[in-house]
Design a protein around this motif. Structure first.
Motif, short mmCIF file in Angstrom:
data_model
loop_
_atom_site.label_atom_id
_atom_site.label_comp_id
_atom_site.label_asym_id
_atom_site.label_seq_id
_atom_site.Cartn_x
_atom_site.Cartn_y
_atom_site.Cartn_z
N GLU A 60 0.82 -1.20 0.00
CA GLU A 60 0.00 0.00 0.00
C GLU A 60 0.86 1.27 0.00
O GLU A 60 0.58 2.23 -0.72
N THR A 61 1.93 1.25 0.80
CA THR A 61 2.83 2.41 0.84
C THR A 61 3.56 2.58 -0.48
O THR A 61 3.74 3.71 -0.97
N VAL A 62 4.00 1.48 -1.07
CA VAL A 62 4.66 1.55 -2.37
C VAL A 62 3.71 2.14 -3.41
O VAL A 62 4.09 3.00 -4.22
N LEU A 63 2.45 1.68 -3.39
CA LEU A 63 1.46 2.19 -4.35
C LEU A 63 1.21 3.68 -4.14
O LEU A 63 1.24 4.47 -5.09
N LEU A 64 0.98 4.08 -2.87
CA LEU A 64 0.75 5.49 -2.57
C LEU A 64 1.97 6.34 -2.95
O LEU A 64 1.83 7.44 -3.49
N GLY A 65 3.17 5.82 -2.68
CA GLY A 65 4.39 6.55 -2.99
C GLY A 65 4.59 6.73 -4.48
O GLY A 65 4.97 7.82 -4.94
N CYS A 66 4.32 5.67 -5.26
CA CYS A 66 4.48 5.77 -6.72
C CYS A 66 3.46 6.74 -7.32
O CYS A 66 3.80 7.53 -8.21
N ILE A 67 2.23 6.67 -6.84
CA ILE A 67 1.21 7.61 -7.32
C ILE A 67 1.62 9.04 -6.98
O ILE A 67 1.53 9.94 -7.81
N ASN A 68 2.12 9.23 -5.75
CA ASN A 68 2.52 10.57 -5.34
C ASN A 68 3.76 11.04 -6.09
O ASN A 68 3.94 12.25 -6.32
N GLY A 69 4.63 10.10 -6.48
CA GLY A 69 5.79 10.45 -7.28
C GLY A 69 5.37 11.01 -8.64
O GLY A 69 5.93 11.99 -9.14
N VAL A 70 4.35 10.39 -9.24
CA VAL A 70 3.82 10.88 -10.52
C VAL A 70 3.16 12.24 -10.32
O VAL A 70 3.32 13.15 -11.15
N VAL A 71 2.42 12.39 -9.21
CA VAL A 71 1.78 13.68 -8.91
C VAL A 71 2.85 14.77 -8.75
O VAL A 71 2.69 15.89 -9.25
N LEU A 72 3.93 14.44 -8.06
CA LEU A 72 5.02 15.40 -7.87
C LEU A 72 5.66 15.78 -9.19
O LEU A 72 5.99 16.95 -9.43
N PHE A 73 5.81 14.80 -10.09
CA PHE A 73 6.33 15.09 -11.43
C PHE A 73 5.39 16.02 -12.19
O PHE A 73 5.82 16.99 -12.83
N LEU A 74 4.07 15.74 -12.13
CA LEU A 74 3.09 16.58 -12.82
C LEU A 74 3.08 17.99 -12.25
O LEU A 74 2.89 18.97 -12.98
N TYR A 75 3.31 18.10 -10.94
CA TYR A 75 3.42 19.41 -10.30
C TYR A 75 4.62 20.17 -10.89
O TYR A 75 4.49 21.34 -11.26
N ASN A 76 5.76 19.51 -10.96
CA ASN A 76 6.96 20.15 -11.53
C ASN A 76 6.75 20.53 -13.00
O ASN A 76 7.19 21.59 -13.45
N LEU A 77 6.06 19.64 -13.75
CA LEU A 77 5.77 19.92 -15.14
C LEU A 77 4.87 21.14 -15.26
O LEU A 77 5.07 22.02 -16.11
N GLY A 78 3.86 21.21 -14.39
CA GLY A 78 2.98 22.37 -14.38
C GLY A 78 3.72 23.65 -14.07
O GLY A 78 3.43 24.71 -14.65
N MET A 79 4.68 23.57 -13.14
CA MET A 79 5.49 24.75 -12.81
C MET A 79 6.27 25.23 -14.03
O MET A 79 6.37 26.44 -14.28
N ILE A 80 6.82 24.28 -14.80
CA ILE A 80 7.59 24.65 -15.99
C ILE A 80 6.69 25.34 -17.01
O ILE A 80 6.98 26.44 -17.49
N ARG A 81 5.58 24.66 -17.34
CA ARG A 81 4.72 25.15 -18.41
C ARG A 81 4.04 26.47 -18.03
O ARG A 81 3.93 27.38 -18.86
N ALA A 82 3.57 26.58 -16.79
CA ALA A 82 2.89 27.80 -16.37
C ALA A 82 3.84 28.99 -16.36
O ALA A 82 3.48 30.09 -16.80
N SER A 83 5.07 28.78 -15.86
CA SER A 83 6.02 29.89 -15.78
C SER A 83 6.44 30.38 -17.16
O SER A 83 6.87 31.53 -17.30
#
Length: 294
Positions: free
Chosen positions: A67-90
């Motif tokens: 469960e922790t591995v699953l939550l962590g991997c999902i959150n890792g993708v979310v964190l990547f999408l956050y960084n991608l959003g920061m790039i594109r928005a800026s």
């Protein structure tokens, strides 16, 4: 844990996150590689450093549940999408507005989810403190808002920042509530998976310039390392604090304090001009923290 230690840990956590933000700013100022690669390169190094430092702190002893591995991997993708959003928005519009929406997301999404799913309730003082802090976010960033020249897709990426920043906080909080003994595993899986996804994005987007992207100068390497180390310590303390402080309160205090301290640090070290709006925002942040502490 005694209340005094919770307060001290919160202060150290805020100091570490402020250090991360400041080093990140210095990294972006000194980065010498391809401009478009600055954020993905930082995300790769950031993910690797945070996961490696956390792994070292637990003496390489890990035993995560599925469960922790699953939550962590999902959150890792979310964190990547956050960084991608920061790039594109800026690249497509004003940074100040995206900062406001991003910070709102970290508080509002966590608050709504905690109330709807976990049944958490706020006191009047806490509601007032959060409202004042949201106003402080706007005041601190309003001076840089200018929608002239906004490019297509800007508002889509800004909205994505609202949700990804909020979902990141929700998942971290949920893992702490359900599997508190695996907080370090959650940090390692989240940031390692985010670093891997960021590296894949860098390879796809930069192709033959991928190696060149890491030729960024000694200063940038040093600031990236400093930012990663500060982040690792901050995240470890943040996860521990979630056991004692509700996520929406903790994120409100941390984000407001980080913004205020970063503005002060930039004024002292980088000699940046501090406007009346900045001073007002810092004062509102202080009032909010006092209200949240009552």
């Amino acid at each position: 844990m005694p209340a005094i230690f919770v307060v001290l840990m919160t202060m150290v956590c805020i100091a570490c996150y402020t250090g991360q933000t400041f080093f990140n700013k210095l990294f972006s100022m000194h980065y010498k590689g391809p401009e478009a690669a600055a954020t993905p390169v930082y995300a790769v190094l950031y993910g690797a450093l945070v996961s490696a430092v956390t792994l070292a702190l637990v003496r390489f002893q890990l035993n995560p549940s599925r469960e922790t591995v699953l939550l962590g991997c999902i959150n890792g993708v979310v964190l990547f999408l956050y960084n991608l959003g920061m790039i594109r928005a800026s690249r497509t519009g004003p940074y100040a507005f995206q900062s406001i929406v991003m910070l709102f997301g970290s508080i509002v999404v966590c608050l709504l989810f905690s109330a709807a799913y976990w049944g958490d309730r706020l006191t009047f003082s806490q509601m007032s403190g959060i409202a004042v802090m949201l106003i402080a976010f706007v005041v601190l960033n309003s001076g840089g808002i200018d929608f002239r020249g906004v490019k297509k897709g800007y508002f889509f990426w800004v909205i994505s920042l609202f949700f990804t920043n909020g979902i990141y906080g929700v998942l971290m909080d949920a893992q702490q509530r359900l599997y508190v003994q695996e907080r370090n595993e959650m940090i390692i899986v989240t940031f390692f998976s985010s670093g891997v996804v960021s590296l894949l994005y860098l390879l796809i987007s930069q192709r033959e310039r991928s190696l060149q992207a890491f030729q960024m100068g000694r200063a940038a390497w040093g600031f990236a390392a400093g930012s990663g180390l500060c982040a690792a310590l901050a995240v470890c303390m943040l996860m521990a604090l979630l056991t004692y402080i509700p996520s929406y309160i903790l994120y409100t205090v941390c984000n407001g304090s980080i913004l205020a301290l970063s503005a002060i640090l930039c004024r002292i070290v980088l000699k940046e001009h501090m406007t009346k709006l900045t001073v007002a925002g810092i004062l509102l942040s202080a009032i909010s923290i006092i209200l949240l502490s009552i």
